[in-house]
Design an enzyme around this catalytic site. Structure first.
Site, short mmCIF file in Angstrom:
data_model
loop_
_atom_site.label_atom_id
_atom_site.label_comp_id
_atom_site.label_asym_id
_atom_site.label_seq_id
_atom_site.Cartn_x
_atom_site.Cartn_y
_atom_site.Cartn_z
N HIS A 85 -90.91 8.48 34.20
CA HIS A 85 -92.18 8.05 33.62
C HIS A 85 -92.20 8.43 32.14
CE1 HIS A 85 -92.82 12.20 34.95
NE2 HIS A 85 -93.77 12.31 34.02
N HIS A 116 -90.00 11.17 39.21
CA HIS A 116 -90.03 9.71 39.19
C HIS A 116 -90.09 9.39 37.71
CE1 HIS A 116 -91.55 5.70 40.91
NE2 HIS A 116 -91.61 5.55 39.58
#
Length: 106
Positions: free
Chosen positions: A95, A93
């Site tokens: 980040h 994800h």
């Protein structure tokens, strides 16, 4: 893609202990800090990796960079993004790691 139920960071976005949140992004403290202050900036919308940043509209990618620059609460800091397993990305994800020596959000 809005979020994925099997994604740890999607769960943190929805239910995590946010230290800041605005403009479609959240900030959480890293559970394994590499500096006195180690924050993660997560987009609320799931994107696997920096390689997929093109999935964001241009204004959203720009807002993420502005969010990091203005809202993490540190004067001096380092921004790191790991892209791919070989570079140390373990949660897929997008980040950004924000590392600094001072205290944020004073």
């Amino acid at each position: 893609m809005a979020s994925r139920p099997d994604c740890l960071f999607c769960k943190l976005v929805a239910e995590g202990d946010h230290v800041n949140q605005a403009d479609g992004f959240v900030v959480v403290e890293d559970i394994n800090p590499k500096a006195p202050v180690h924050l993660l900036v997560l987009p609320e919308r799931h994107v696997d990796s920096f390689r997929d940043i093109g999935e964001f509209p241009a204004d959203e990618a720009k807002r993420m960079l502005e969010f990091i620059a203005r809202k993490v609460g540190l004067e001096d800091y380092q921004v790191v993004v790991n892209v791919g397993r070989g570079a140390g990305q373990s949660v897929f994800h997008l980040h950004w790691h924000v590392l600094g020596g001072g205290r944020p959000f004073e």
